[in-house]
Design an enzyme around this catalytic site. Structure first.
Site, mmCIF file in Angstrom:
data_model
loop_
_atom_site.group_PDB
_atom_site.id
_atom_site.type_symbol
_atom_site.label_atom_id
_atom_site.label_comp_id
_atom_site.label_asym_id
_atom_site.label_seq_id
_atom_site.Cartn_x
_atom_site.Cartn_y
_atom_site.Cartn_z
ATOM 1 N N ARG A 67 5.037 -0.059 -6.196
ATOM 2 C CA ARG A 67 5.009 -0.833 -4.954
ATOM 3 C C ARG A 67 4.023 -2.001 -5.028
ATOM 4 O O ARG A 67 4.072 -2.904 -4.210
ATOM 5 C CB ARG A 67 4.600 0.081 -3.797
ATOM 6 C CG ARG A 67 5.579 1.191 -3.535
ATOM 7 C CD ARG A 67 5.012 2.175 -2.551
ATOM 8 N NE ARG A 67 4.813 1.577 -1.256
ATOM 9 C CZ ARG A 67 5.697 1.611 -0.261
ATOM 10 N NH1 ARG A 67 6.833 2.242 -0.434
ATOM 11 N NH2 ARG A 67 5.453 1.054 0.884
ATOM 12 N N TRP A 99 -3.091 -2.754 -1.378
ATOM 13 C CA TRP A 99 -2.703 -4.127 -1.717
ATOM 14 C C TRP A 99 -3.445 -4.989 -0.709
ATOM 15 O O TRP A 99 -3.125 -4.985 0.477
ATOM 16 C CB TRP A 99 -1.187 -4.258 -1.575
ATOM 17 C CG TRP A 99 -0.586 -5.472 -2.184
ATOM 18 C CD1 TRP A 99 -0.193 -5.635 -3.488
ATOM 19 C CD2 TRP A 99 -0.243 -6.691 -1.517
ATOM 20 N NE1 TRP A 99 0.354 -6.879 -3.660
ATOM 21 C CE2 TRP A 99 0.339 -7.551 -2.475
ATOM 22 C CE3 TRP A 99 -0.376 -7.144 -0.211
ATOM 23 C CZ2 TRP A 99 0.784 -8.822 -2.168
ATOM 24 C CZ3 TRP A 99 0.066 -8.427 0.098
ATOM 25 C CH2 TRP A 99 0.639 -9.247 -0.873
ATOM 26 N N GLU A 112 19.675 -16.415 -7.479
ATOM 27 C CA GLU A 112 19.162 -15.097 -7.852
ATOM 28 C C GLU A 112 18.685 -15.086 -9.312
ATOM 29 O O GLU A 112 17.643 -14.522 -9.634
ATOM 30 C CB GLU A 112 20.247 -14.036 -7.615
ATOM 31 C CG GLU A 112 19.875 -12.616 -8.011
ATOM 32 C CD GLU A 112 18.647 -12.056 -7.297
ATOM 33 O OE1 GLU A 112 18.134 -12.696 -6.362
ATOM 34 O OE2 GLU A 112 18.186 -10.971 -7.714
ATOM 35 N N LYS A 135 6.697 -4.195 -4.166
ATOM 36 C CA LYS A 135 8.108 -3.828 -4.035
ATOM 37 C C LYS A 135 8.591 -3.962 -2.599
ATOM 38 O O LYS A 135 9.688 -4.420 -2.340
ATOM 39 C CB LYS A 135 8.298 -2.385 -4.537
ATOM 40 C CG LYS A 135 9.727 -1.885 -4.471
ATOM 41 C CD LYS A 135 10.623 -2.657 -5.419
ATOM 42 C CE LYS A 135 12.069 -2.207 -5.374
ATOM 43 N NZ LYS A 135 12.962 -3.197 -6.012
ATOM 44 N N HIS A 180 21.126 -36.604 -6.985
ATOM 45 C CA HIS A 180 20.397 -37.075 -5.797
ATOM 46 C C HIS A 180 18.888 -36.885 -5.965
ATOM 47 O O HIS A 180 18.147 -36.938 -4.996
ATOM 48 C CB HIS A 180 20.901 -36.348 -4.552
ATOM 49 C CG HIS A 180 22.338 -36.627 -4.283
ATOM 50 N ND1 HIS A 180 22.772 -37.845 -3.822
ATOM 51 C CD2 HIS A 180 23.448 -35.869 -4.473
ATOM 52 C CE1 HIS A 180 24.097 -37.825 -3.711
ATOM 53 N NE2 HIS A 180 24.529 -36.638 -4.110
ATOM 54 N N ASN A 219 -1.966 2.205 6.105
ATOM 55 C CA ASN A 219 -1.064 1.108 5.731
ATOM 56 C C ASN A 219 -0.779 0.314 6.991
ATOM 57 O O ASN A 219 -0.618 0.905 8.062
ATOM 58 C CB ASN A 219 0.280 1.639 5.216
ATOM 59 C CG ASN A 219 0.188 2.165 3.809
ATOM 60 O OD1 ASN A 219 -0.860 2.111 3.189
ATOM 61 N ND2 ASN A 219 1.298 2.693 3.316
ATOM 62 N N GLY A 220 -0.657 -0.988 6.853
ATOM 63 C CA GLY A 220 -0.356 -1.818 8.018
ATOM 64 C C GLY A 220 -1.518 -2.741 8.314
ATOM 65 O O GLY A 220 -2.414 -2.926 7.478
ATOM 66 N N CYS A 235 0.813 -1.214 0.000
ATOM 67 C CA CYS A 235 0.000 0.000 0.000
ATOM 68 C C CYS A 235 0.850 1.269 0.000
ATOM 69 O O CYS A 235 1.959 1.291 0.524
ATOM 70 C CB CYS A 235 -0.877 0.029 1.233
ATOM 71 S SG CYS A 235 -1.806 -1.471 1.477
ATOM 72 N N GLU A 242 10.082 -14.318 -11.200
ATOM 73 C CA GLU A 242 9.201 -13.222 -10.794
ATOM 74 C C GLU A 242 8.721 -12.367 -11.952
ATOM 75 O O GLU A 242 7.604 -11.875 -11.917
ATOM 76 C CB GLU A 242 9.789 -12.385 -9.647
ATOM 77 C CG GLU A 242 11.074 -11.667 -9.906
ATOM 78 C CD GLU A 242 11.543 -10.892 -8.654
ATOM 79 O OE1 GLU A 242 12.740 -10.635 -8.580
ATOM 80 O OE2 GLU A 242 10.740 -10.523 -7.802
ATOM 81 N N LYS A 265 14.922 -14.132 -10.485
ATOM 82 C CA LYS A 265 14.640 -13.052 -11.440
ATOM 83 C C LYS A 265 13.717 -13.549 -12.537
ATOM 84 O O LYS A 265 12.741 -12.906 -12.900
ATOM 85 C CB LYS A 265 15.931 -12.533 -12.100
ATOM 86 C CG LYS A 265 16.816 -11.605 -11.307
ATOM 87 C CD LYS A 265 16.291 -10.212 -11.105
ATOM 88 C CE LYS A 265 15.388 -10.125 -9.933
ATOM 89 N NZ LYS A 265 15.913 -10.069 -8.610
#
Ligand code: M6R
Length: 612
Positions: free
Chosen positions: A27, A76, A484, A607, A507, A102-103, A2, A491, A488
């Site tokens: 975000r 969000w 990483e 974000k 294995h 927010n929260g 948010c 996502e 990338k």
């Protein structure tokens, strides 16, 4: 997640709010809304589900709303589905109070039931509306909005950044924060509140970071801050040291691509002030040799890509420091009863400095007596302010949800920290020390070289973009980089992908390889290069196609075996991942581009993850 913006000034508020919300779009959000208080029309609320453009269309770019005082929000969803009713601002039953939040309000159900018993009717499923209704209740009780806010905050539990309007206060906005970021901005044409500096940087760089438990009164003439007992607090002003262009695309199709290209400069900014006459100088880290000698254990805690920085750093630090280093996901660390004491160093890595899991893990480490050192990108963020020591990565604002330049600067800075500690401990030879410093100095130039050759990656992306599953393999530092690279790709392109330590293939996971599977094989780590070659042959024997990423000195050998190759310059092993990750970022970017994905704002992602 948010985003909040608020404005109290001498210009029409709605266009300013819409612009601020647009700057926070990165975000992640699923609905948006604004409330403006005008002389003639009182409180006017507009909300829409989906993209901000819908809200801009609904309000004709804000022209439909009259007034110079307002609040805006991108939501969000956490409590209640993403729809217009659950979108903020929420308004109290009598329409006098509007707020954005927010929260998470943890005891919202209990308060809601209490108010319902008193006859209050709720419109939404959210925890946030409870705050609006509770405020109205206390306001009716005491007739003073500040007092009502104080009473309300004493009742609610959880995290919040709040922007509050009251119809009876024509030029005043009230803000409050606890465990959710909120800043105040002092501009020429008015004052601001925002959850993210990017929302207001166009108007002012003069900001005040609110602390937990503080309440602010925001008017066109300035801001005043109070503690939770409503006692005035003197607050320092800070100047944001980047300008609006840093948060704009600058002619590039995507922020992510721009940020990939910005890596040499971001690393230069992060490293060069800390490299003086061949020595690592870390201002902000006042550890003595004795302090470091007492460290018996090191934890690195972080989430997502920052965690992957931790995985690379574990390999590098254990070699340099000869101390056990444990990398733990912050979301696990906070609940695993970690073995932390006063001889434990806890490294915390976070771009945003607001990731809730990371912050909670850091608090747990502090509670247990550990010494915390945070590597953070956002100045004044919660983690930066709560850690015992903080070192900033100077990556500049990172807008794309998928991190690139923040990851790279974290990685490079962690190497300097490792070298600095190793030097204090005496576990690194003078020769090794000089070699690592030289590699750090050469890094920005070498990154420029890597970014000068994207063709192989573009070609590989055009060949494999419609694959449904792609694997990354490597050993040691190469494995850490593969983690990483795989994230990338996942996502932003939504292709299933996994990174495996090559030695683990036989294995179990080699059973996933079938004719045509793409395996991205990382073969940069010198001591295990021959083993990396064997793993390439092994997967090829099962029909896999291989894109190998190696170093220039190993290219010829790798090229004889792998189908496609990309090479990066050779450097000291501790910095090889800093170069090796770039082709993987580019590959992910070009694949996502071919697939027509929303690269900067991938589905379901935010974000800055400020909820658990
Ligand atoms: O702001 P932080 O560095 O604490 O964020 C941690 C992760 O959420 C973040 O790295 C995330 O994994 C990125 N989207 C990856 O690109």
């Amino acid at each position: 997640m948010c985003g909040i913006i608020g404005f109290a000034g001498r210009e029409e508020a709605a266009p300013i709010l819409l612009d601020g919300l647009e700057r926070m779009e990165y975000r992640g959000y699923d609905s948006a809304g604004i409330a403006v208080r005008g002389e003639a029309r009182g409180l006017q609320i507009r909300k829409t589900k989906g993209r901000l453009q819908a809200l801009a269309d609904l309000t004709h770019g804000g022209a439909d709303l009259e007034g110079t005082l307002g609040i805006g929000h991108t939501r969000w969803a956490t409590h209640g589905e993403p729809n217009e009713v659950n979108a903020h601002p929420h308004v109290s039953e009598n329409g006098r109070v509007a707020l954005v939040h927010n929260g998470i309000i943890e005891n919202y159900l209990e308060i809601k039931e209490h108010l319902q018993k008193l006859g209050v009717a709720f419109a939404s499923d959210t925890d946030s509306e409870v705050v609006a209704q509770l405020l109205e209740y206390h306001y009716n009780e005491c007739g003073n909005m500040m007092e009502a806010v104080g009473r309300c905050l004493r009742r609610i539990e959880g995290s919040y950044a709040l922007g509050i309007l009251c119809a009876d206060y024509p030029d005043t906005l009230i803000a409050a924060r606890k465990d959710s970021p909120l800043i105040l901005g002092c501009g020429e044409h008015g004052s601001f509140i925002a959850s993210d500096v990017t929302a207001i940087i166009k108007h002012t760089r003069d900001v005040i970071y609110m602390d937990d438990g503080e309440i602010a009164v925001v008017t066109p003439n300035g801001v005043s801050v109070f503690d939770d007992e409503l006692v005035p607090v003197e607050k320092a002003h800070s100047q944001v040291d980047w300008d609006v262009s840093a948060a704009e695309k600058g002619g590039h199709a995507h922020f992510m691509f721009k940020e990939i290209l910005e890596q040499p400069e971001a690393i230069r900014r992060t490293l060069s002030p800390r490299l003086k006459e061949g020595r690592v100088v870390l201002e902000g880290l006042d550890l003595t040799a004795e302090d470091v000698r007492r460290i018996s254990r090191i934890f690195i805690i972080a989430c997502g890509s920052a965690y992957h920085v931790g995985v690379v750093s574990k390999y590098n630090w254990e070699k340099l420091l000869r101390r056990p280093v444990e990398v733990v996901l912050a979301s696990e660390f906070r609940y695993c009863d970690p073995l932390v004491d006063e001889n434990t160093l806890v490294m915390v890595i976070s771009q945003s400095g607001e990731t809730l899991d990371t912050m909670a893990a850091m608090r747990e480490a502090k509670r247990l007596g550990g010494r915390t050192l945070a590597v953070v990108n956002v100045v004044g963020s919660s983690i930066a302010r709560e850690a015992d020591h903080v070192l900033y990565t100077w990556a500049g604002p990172e807008i794309a949800v998928a991190t690139t330049k923040a990851y790279s600067t974290q990685l490079a800075l962690m190497n300097l920290v490792g070298l600095y500690l190793a030097d204090l401990l005496g576990t690194v030879s003078g020769e090794e020390y000089r070699a690592i410093v030289a590699a750090a100095e050469a890094l920005p130039g070498q990154l420029e070289q890597v970014l000068g050759h994207m063709e192989e990656l573009q070609y590989a992306a055009s060949r494999y973009f419609n694959h449904s599953s792609i694997f990354f393999i490597g050993r040691n530092l190469d494995y850490a980089v593969g983690l990483e690279g795989s994230l990338k790709l996942k996502e932003i392109s939504y292709i299933h992908s996994e990174a495996y330590a090559s030695g683990e293939l036989k294995h179990g996971t080699i059973s996933l390889i079938e004719p045509g599977t793409l395996v991205v094989a990382l073969g940069m780590y010198g001591p295990l290069f021959d083993k990396a070659m064997s793993n390439v042959v092994e997967v090829q024997a099962r029909g896999a196609e291989v894109l190998a990423v190696t170093t220039e000195s190993r290219l010829e050998k790798m090229g004889k075996t792998a189908g496609l190759t990309a090479a990066v310059p050779d450097t000291h092993p501790v910095f090889q991942p800093s170069l090796g990750v770039v082709p993987l970022q580019l590959f992910a970017y070009f694949v996502a581009l071919q697939r027509g994905c929303d690269i900067d704002k991938p589905r379901n992602l935010a974000k800055s993850v400020t909820v658990e």
